[in-house]
Design a protein around this motif. Structure first.
Motif, PDB file in Angstrom:
ATOM      1  N   MET A 132      37.301   0.822  -4.949  1.00 42.77           N
ATOM      2  CA  MET A 132      36.600   0.897  -5.245  1.00 42.77           C
ATOM      3  C   MET A 132      35.730  -0.343  -5.567  1.00 42.77           C
ATOM      4  O   MET A 132      35.736  -1.551  -5.062  1.00 42.77           O
ATOM      5  N   ASN A 133      34.310  -0.288  -5.485  1.00 45.51           N
ATOM      6  CA  ASN A 133      33.400  -1.543  -5.785  1.00 45.51           C
ATOM      7  C   ASN A 133      34.225  -2.283  -6.821  1.00 45.51           C
ATOM      8  O   ASN A 133      34.515  -2.167  -8.369  1.00 45.51           O
ATOM      9  N   PRO A 134      34.319  -3.721  -6.510  1.00 47.71           N
ATOM     10  CA  PRO A 134      34.366  -4.484  -7.621  1.00 47.71           C
ATOM     11  C   PRO A 134      33.484  -4.953  -8.850  1.00 47.71           C
ATOM     12  O   PRO A 134      34.529  -4.740  -9.607  1.00 47.71           O
ATOM     13  N   ILE A 135      32.583  -4.769  -8.704  1.00 48.60           N
ATOM     14  CA  ILE A 135      31.745  -4.949  -9.968  1.00 48.60           C
ATOM     15  C   ILE A 135      32.125  -3.545 -10.907  1.00 48.60           C
ATOM     16  O   ILE A 135      32.123  -4.003 -12.300  1.00 48.60           O
ATOM     17  N   LEU A 136      32.091  -2.723  -9.861  1.00 50.62           N
ATOM     18  CA  LEU A 136      31.878  -1.363 -10.867  1.00 50.62           C
ATOM     19  C   LEU A 136      33.538  -1.758 -12.015  1.00 50.62           C
ATOM     20  O   LEU A 136      33.493  -1.162 -13.089  1.00 50.62           O
ATOM     21  N   LEU A 137      34.150  -2.124 -11.043  1.00 47.11           N
ATOM     22  CA  LEU A 137      36.140  -2.232 -11.553  1.00 47.11           C
ATOM     23  C   LEU A 137      35.685  -2.949 -12.583  1.00 47.11           C
ATOM     24  O   LEU A 137      36.398  -2.932 -14.029  1.00 47.11           O
ATOM     25  N   LEU A 138      35.318  -3.903 -12.792  1.00 47.17           N
ATOM     26  CA  LEU A 138      35.024  -5.392 -13.787  1.00 47.17           C
ATOM     27  C   LEU A 138      34.230  -4.695 -15.155  1.00 47.17           C
ATOM     28  O   LEU A 138      34.659  -5.025 -16.181  1.00 47.17           O
ATOM     29  N   ALA A 139      33.299  -3.716 -14.492  1.00 46.67           N
ATOM     30  CA  ALA A 139      32.561  -3.384 -15.625  1.00 46.67           C
ATOM     31  C   ALA A 139      33.506  -2.568 -16.355  1.00 46.67           C
ATOM     32  O   ALA A 139      33.734  -2.434 -18.024  1.00 46.67           O
ATOM     33  N   ILE A 140      34.604  -1.285 -15.707  1.00 46.00           N
ATOM     34  CA  ILE A 140      34.988  -0.914 -15.957  1.00 46.00           C
ATOM     35  C   ILE A 140      36.202  -1.521 -17.336  1.00 46.00           C
ATOM     36  O   ILE A 140      36.225  -0.800 -18.210  1.00 46.00           O
ATOM     37  N   ALA A 141      36.875  -2.265 -16.693  1.00 44.90           N
ATOM     38  CA  ALA A 141      37.814  -3.721 -17.162  1.00 44.90           C
ATOM     39  C   ALA A 141      37.467  -4.271 -18.747  1.00 44.90           C
ATOM     40  O   ALA A 141      38.103  -3.641 -19.182  1.00 44.90           O
ATOM     41  N   LEU A 163      34.749  -2.726 -20.443  1.00 46.98           N
ATOM     42  CA  LEU A 163      34.468  -1.467 -21.792  1.00 46.98           C
ATOM     43  C   LEU A 163      36.010  -0.839 -22.594  1.00 46.98           C
ATOM     44  O   LEU A 163      35.641  -1.671 -23.069  1.00 46.98           O
ATOM     45  N   TRP A 164      36.952  -1.173 -21.656  1.00 43.77           N
ATOM     46  CA  TRP A 164      38.149  -0.828 -21.001  1.00 43.77           C
ATOM     47  C   TRP A 164      38.527  -1.946 -22.551  1.00 43.77           C
ATOM     48  O   TRP A 164      39.017  -1.595 -23.364  1.00 43.77           O
ATOM     49  N   LEU A 165      38.434  -3.044 -22.362  1.00 42.87           N
ATOM     50  CA  LEU A 165      39.091  -4.263 -23.545  1.00 42.87           C
ATOM     51  C   LEU A 165      38.147  -4.515 -24.572  1.00 42.87           C
ATOM     52  O   LEU A 165      38.892  -4.373 -25.524  1.00 42.87           O
ATOM     53  N   TYR A 166      36.938  -3.927 -24.438  1.00 41.61           N
ATOM     54  CA  TYR A 166      35.440  -4.294 -25.733  1.00 41.61           C
ATOM     55  C   TYR A 166      36.485  -3.062 -26.985  1.00 41.61           C
ATOM     56  O   TYR A 166      36.940  -3.409 -27.658  1.00 41.61           O
ATOM     57  N   LEU A 167      36.678  -1.498 -25.874  1.00 43.41           N
ATOM     58  CA  LEU A 167      37.063  -0.750 -26.854  1.00 43.41           C
ATOM     59  C   LEU A 167      38.879  -1.080 -27.348  1.00 43.41           C
ATOM     60  O   LEU A 167      39.121  -0.853 -28.741  1.00 43.41           O
ATOM     61  N   MET A 210      46.248   4.767 -21.092  1.00 42.06           N
ATOM     62  CA  MET A 210      45.918   5.430 -19.937  1.00 42.06           C
ATOM     63  C   MET A 210      44.452   3.947 -19.278  1.00 42.06           C
ATOM     64  O   MET A 210      44.875   4.404 -17.622  1.00 42.06           O
ATOM     65  N   GLY A 211      43.962   3.077 -19.642  1.00 37.07           N
ATOM     66  CA  GLY A 211      43.460   2.603 -19.008  1.00 37.07           C
ATOM     67  C   GLY A 211      43.776   1.806 -18.318  1.00 37.07           C
ATOM     68  O   GLY A 211      43.845   1.516 -16.934  1.00 37.07           O
ATOM     69  N   LEU A 212      44.928   0.692 -19.035  1.00 35.46           N
ATOM     70  CA  LEU A 212      45.582   0.274 -17.730  1.00 35.46           C
ATOM     71  C   LEU A 212      46.397   1.210 -16.689  1.00 35.46           C
ATOM     72  O   LEU A 212      46.140   0.194 -15.475  1.00 35.46           O
ATOM     73  N   PHE A 213      46.933   1.945 -16.722  1.00 33.02           N
ATOM     74  CA  PHE A 213      47.291   2.949 -15.668  1.00 33.02           C
ATOM     75  C   PHE A 213      46.384   3.467 -14.427  1.00 33.02           C
ATOM     76  O   PHE A 213      46.599   2.997 -13.030  1.00 33.02           O
ATOM     77  N   ILE A 214      45.109   3.910 -14.661  1.00 30.57           N
ATOM     78  CA  ILE A 214      43.899   3.452 -14.389  1.00 30.57           C
ATOM     79  C   ILE A 214      43.815   2.630 -13.014  1.00 30.57           C
ATOM     80  O   ILE A 214      43.225   2.220 -12.247  1.00 30.57           O
ATOM     81  N   LEU A 215      43.299   1.210 -14.412  1.00 32.07           N
ATOM     82  CA  LEU A 215      43.031  -0.034 -14.026  1.00 32.07           C
ATOM     83  C   LEU A 215      44.002  -0.726 -12.594  1.00 32.07           C
ATOM     84  O   LEU A 215      43.857  -0.797 -11.527  1.00 32.07           O
ATOM     85  N   MET A 216      45.195  -0.588 -12.678  1.00 30.93           N
ATOM     86  CA  MET A 216      46.842  -1.003 -11.377  1.00 30.93           C
ATOM     87  C   MET A 216      46.135   0.543 -10.812  1.00 30.93           C
ATOM     88  O   MET A 216      46.989   0.063  -9.902  1.00 30.93           O
ATOM     89  N   MET A 217      46.438   1.941 -10.691  1.00 25.47           N
ATOM     90  CA  MET A 217      46.072   2.585 -10.063  1.00 25.47           C
ATOM     91  C   MET A 217      45.190   1.946  -9.085  1.00 25.47           C
ATOM     92  O   MET A 217      45.271   2.540  -7.527  1.00 25.47           O
ATOM     93  N   VAL A 218      43.731   2.311  -9.201  1.00 29.48           N
ATOM     94  CA  VAL A 218      43.065   1.714  -8.905  1.00 29.48           C
ATOM     95  C   VAL A 218      42.753   0.078  -7.836  1.00 29.48           C
ATOM     96  O   VAL A 218      42.496  -0.304  -6.263  1.00 29.48           O
ATOM     97  N   GLY A 219      43.016  -1.034  -9.060  1.00 30.19           N
ATOM     98  CA  GLY A 219      42.984  -2.351  -8.325  1.00 30.19           C
ATOM     99  C   GLY A 219      44.381  -2.473  -7.893  1.00 30.19           C
ATOM    100  O   GLY A 219      44.610  -3.522  -6.528  1.00 30.19           O
TER     101      GLY A 219
END
Length: 201
Positions: free
Chosen positions: A1-10, A12-16, A35-44
């Motif tokens: 995944m694009n690192p910039i997109l991953l940072l943007a998702i992270a 948004l996750w932290l904000y919510l 759920m967010g942490l699981f997805i982020l770890m699976m991707v990153g």
């Protein structure tokens, strides 16, 4: 995944997460956070962690293979060599058998489980990590023993059914003692509590 997109998702996750905390929506924070942490770890993290985990699971299972002479583990390649009755078999510990999904799911839930303090979460996380690795190695050991004793015909049943049932039963035991039991012990309804009475003497 694009690192910039991953940072943007992270981000948004932290904000919510912050929104749910300020609103004191604890259930939503737990669901969104885990759920967010699981997805982020699976991707990153998963692409970097899968191969080492597969090698170490292979090495742990290889101890039993070496003691019984049923199979041999090759740590560098994550491969198990099984001399069977009719012909020898080589199995590779891959993504599915590495245990990375189960480990990340456990750690993601634990990270947002409010029953424990941070130091307790760190210790339980390490112990749970080791426990899941050992359970996965046991599952692979059972598969290898079956192939060694019964031949390749036993592989499908052991890998698809028996091995997974054993692994998930052991996982249920872990989840009960880490998540269910502590939650039940702390439940209070009126004057009734599951906590044990303290001895004041």
């Amino acid at each position: 995944m694009n690192p910039i997109l991953l940072l943007a998702i992270a981000a948004l996750w932290l904000y919510l997460l912050g929104v749910f905390r300020r609103a004191e929506l604890h259930a939503w924070r737990f669901l969104w956070g885990s759920m967010g942490l699981f997805i982020l770890m699976m991707v990153g993290v998963r692409p970097w962690l899968t191969r080492p985990l597969a090698r170490y699971v292979c090495a742990i299972a290889g101890v039993a293979g070496r003691l019984t002479g049923a199979f041999t583990a090759y740590f560098k390649y994550g491969i198990l060599y099984i001399p069977a009755a009719e012909s020898s078999v080589t199995l590779q510990v891959d993504f599915e058998c590495s245990g990375v999904i189960e480990i990340m799911a456990f750690l993601s839930l634990l990270a947002f489980f409010n029953v424990y303090r941070a130091s307790e979460k760190a210790l339980i996380g390490l112990l749970g990590f080791a426990y899941i690795m050992a359970c996965n190695a046991l599952r692979i050991t059972l598969i290898c023993w079956s192939v060694h004793l019964l031949g390749m015909d036993a592989y499908y049943i052991m890998h698809t059914f028996v091995g997974r049932i054993v692994f998930y039963l052991l996982s249920v035991w872990l989840y009960f003692y880490v998540f269910t039991k502590p939650q039940v012990v702390q439940m209070k309804v009126g004057r009734f509590s599951y906590e044990l009475p303290k001895n004041n003497s």
